[in-house]
Design a protein around this motif. Sequence first.
Motif, PDB file in Angstrom:
ATOM      1  N   LEU A 278       0.903  -1.138  -0.013  1.00 21.43           N
ATOM      2  CA  LEU A 278       0.656  -0.034  -0.134  1.00 21.43           C
ATOM      3  C   LEU A 278       1.137   1.259  -0.118  1.00 21.43           C
ATOM      4  CD1 LEU A 278      -2.284  -0.835   2.468  1.00 21.43           C
ATOM      5  CD2 LEU A 278      -3.204  -0.436  -0.411  1.00 21.43           C
ATOM      6  N   ALA A 279       1.627   1.422   0.413  1.00 22.08           N
ATOM      7  CA  ALA A 279       2.862   2.421   0.736  1.00 22.08           C
ATOM      8  C   ALA A 279       4.362   2.886  -0.331  1.00 22.08           C
ATOM      9  CB  ALA A 279       3.628   2.062   2.694  1.00 22.08           C
ATOM     10  N   THR A 280       4.466   1.456  -1.126  1.00 21.05           N
ATOM     11  CA  THR A 280       5.320   1.810  -1.392  1.00 21.05           C
ATOM     12  C   THR A 280       4.673   0.800  -3.339  1.00 21.05           C
ATOM     13  OG1 THR A 280       6.506  -0.083  -1.766  1.00 21.05           O
ATOM     14  CG2 THR A 280       6.675   1.370   0.068  1.00 21.05           C
ATOM     15  N   GLN A 281       3.895   0.587  -3.802  1.00 21.80           N
ATOM     16  CA  GLN A 281       4.086  -0.604  -4.858  1.00 21.80           C
ATOM     17  C   GLN A 281       4.704  -0.855  -4.992  1.00 21.80           C
ATOM     18  OE1 GLN A 281       0.346  -0.009  -5.216  1.00 21.80           O
ATOM     19  NE2 GLN A 281       1.211  -1.798  -6.337  1.00 21.80           N
ATOM     20  N   THR A 282       6.003  -1.676  -3.883  1.00 17.57           N
ATOM     21  CA  THR A 282       6.535  -2.851  -4.057  1.00 17.57           C
ATOM     22  C   THR A 282       7.275  -3.382  -3.029  1.00 17.57           C
ATOM     23  OG1 THR A 282       8.447  -1.399  -3.163  1.00 17.57           O
ATOM     24  CG2 THR A 282       8.532  -0.974  -5.161  1.00 17.57           C
ATOM     25  N   LEU A 283       7.343  -4.633  -2.656  1.00 13.85           N
ATOM     26  CA  LEU A 283       7.427  -5.825  -2.281  1.00 13.85           C
ATOM     27  C   LEU A 283       8.457  -6.606  -2.079  1.00 13.85           C
ATOM     28  CD1 LEU A 283       5.872  -7.123   0.311  1.00 13.85           C
ATOM     29  CD2 LEU A 283       5.569  -8.850  -1.695  1.00 13.85           C
ATOM     30  N   PRO A 284       9.731  -6.461  -0.633  1.00 14.80           N
ATOM     31  CA  PRO A 284      11.152  -7.029  -0.754  1.00 14.80           C
ATOM     32  C   PRO A 284       9.921  -8.656  -1.038  1.00 14.80           C
ATOM     33  CG  PRO A 284      10.918  -5.717   1.068  1.00 14.80           C
ATOM     34  CD  PRO A 284       9.527  -5.994   0.412  1.00 14.80           C
ATOM     35  N   GLN A 285      11.152  -9.709  -1.818  1.00 11.97           N
ATOM     36  CA  GLN A 285      10.940 -11.216  -2.284  1.00 11.97           C
ATOM     37  C   GLN A 285      12.301 -12.231  -2.351  1.00 11.97           C
ATOM     38  OE1 GLN A 285       7.802 -13.144  -2.180  1.00 11.97           O
ATOM     39  NE2 GLN A 285       7.350 -11.513  -0.267  1.00 11.97           N
ATOM     40  N   ARG A 286      12.803 -13.103  -1.476  1.00 11.31           N
ATOM     41  CA  ARG A 286      13.083 -13.435  -2.246  1.00 11.31           C
ATOM     42  C   ARG A 286      13.151 -14.733  -3.315  1.00 11.31           C
ATOM     43  NH1 ARG A 286      17.602 -13.461   1.011  1.00 11.31           N
ATOM     44  NH2 ARG A 286      17.782 -12.767   2.732  1.00 11.31           N
TER      45      ARG A 286
END
Length: 467
Positions: free
Chosen positions: A155-163
Motif C-alpha cells: 500500500l505504501a510503496t507499490q513494491t515488495l521485498p521477496q526472495r
Amino acid sequence: MDKPKTLFEKVWERHVVKSRESEPDLLYVDFHLMHEVTSPHAFNMLRQMGRKVRRPDLTLATMDHQVPTTNLDKPVQDKIAAEQMDALYKNSEEFGVKMLPWGSKGQGIVHVIGPERGLTQPGMVIVCGDSHTSTHGAFGSLAFGIGISEVAHVLATQTLPQRKPKTMAVNIEGKLPSDVTAKDLILGILQQIGTDGGVGHVIEYRGEAIRSLSMEGRMTVCNMSIEGGARAGMIAPDEVTFEYLKGRSNSPTGEDWDEAVSAWKELYSDEEAVFDKEIYIDASKLKPFTTWGTTPAQTIPLDSKIPYPTNETEKRALEYMGLKPGISIKDLEVDAVFIGSCTNARIEDLRAAATVVKGHKVKEGLRAIVVPGSMNIKEQAEIEGLADIFIDAGFEWRSAGCSMCVGMNDDILQSGQRSASTSNRNFEGRQGKGARTHLVSPSVAAATAVIGRFASVTDLNKEEVTQ
C-alpha cells in the motif's frame, strides 16, 4: 545468447526494481487485491507511519470472507464480521481505494472478481492478503499471498521485498478422461506431490491436459497450488487466455489490445529452460477424486476404499473423519453439499452442477447450498435459469461470498456432520468445529446431493436406469 528462461523467471526479472547480493529482490507490484479480514491492521500501520497509499488506482478492495450470503437487506448479525466490513468501508474511503461493498454489483470473492473484470492479465505480479492468490497465475501472472505487514508495504510503496523461489514443472501429458474435471486434476496432482512437494517453488503447470482446460479450469488448478506448499502456480497464456480476456471491462482495447497480445505471446518457458524440480503425470490415468482425510493430499479415486493408515498422521485423520479403513467411499452418506468458494464458484462450475441436478431432487434431510463467486455470476446464473434449476432441486440459492469454505457466519456445519464441498481445504474444523469435509468437483457434489452418498455422474445415471 541469453540463457533460456522459464515463464516464472521472465515475469520475475521484469519486475525487479532493485537487487542486491544476499538480500531479497525488491519487486514492483502491478495489482493488489484486498478483503476485509487482512486489511484493517495494514491500514493502521499506514496511519502509524504517516503514509498514504502510493497507488490507490492499483488496489481493489472487496468484501468476501465474513459477509453473510443471505438477508442482504438486514443488518449484519455477526459482530466481528460487521466490524471488519465497516472498517474496510471506512479505510477504503479514507485512503482513496476503490471498494466493492457487500451486495453491490461486482462484489464477490477476491480471486473471482479480478479475472472477471479483466484486472488479472498475463505477465503481472499480483498480490493479496490471502493464500489462494495463486488463482491468478492461470493467466501467466505471478500471483501469491502476502502477510499483513507486507500488505502495508505494498500500500505504501507499490513494491515488495521477496526472495526468489525455485522453479518446478508439473507436466500432465495425454488427454483427460471425459468424466475428469480440473478439480480432479489438481487433487490427483496433490495426491502425488503431497502437501510439501512444492515448498519453496513456483509451479508451472504444463502439457496437453492443461492446454485443454478452460480458463475457469486453469484457475481451479492454480488456486490449489498453495495446498501443495508452492509459493504460486502459473500457466503460460495462450489463445484460450486471450479469448477469455477480450472485451472485459479492464482489458486493453483497439491497438492497445493487439500490442498486449503480442507481448503476452512471449510469456512461455523457453524450450531449453531448466526447472529445479520436474514431475510427470499421465492424464489418462486420472479419475474423479475425493479427499478422505484432513489435507487435500489425502485423496483417493471416487471408486476406491478408505486406505489403511501408514503413520500417526493418517491415523489421526481417520479418527477425526470418523472413518474405518476398507470401506467404500461411495458408501458414505453426507449431511451437506456446498458448491462455492474461490476454487469452484464460477459460472462454468455452476453450469456443470446444474446440468447434473436438473430434473432431480436433493436427498431428503440433506442440506445443499450454492454460493456464486460474485454478484455478477449470481446475476448471470439467474439469467441462464441455473438458479431456478438449483432451487427446484432443493438447493439454497445464496449471494456471493466465501461462505462455508471458511465456515463463517451461519454457513457452517455442526460437529460430526460430513460434507461434500467444492472448496479447497478440508482441515480440521475448516467448515465448523468438528466438521468433516471431503473435497470434490462441482459435478460430484451435485450427484452426491441427489443420491445422498458420494457419487459420480455415472453413478447417478446408473441409478436412474435401475429405478
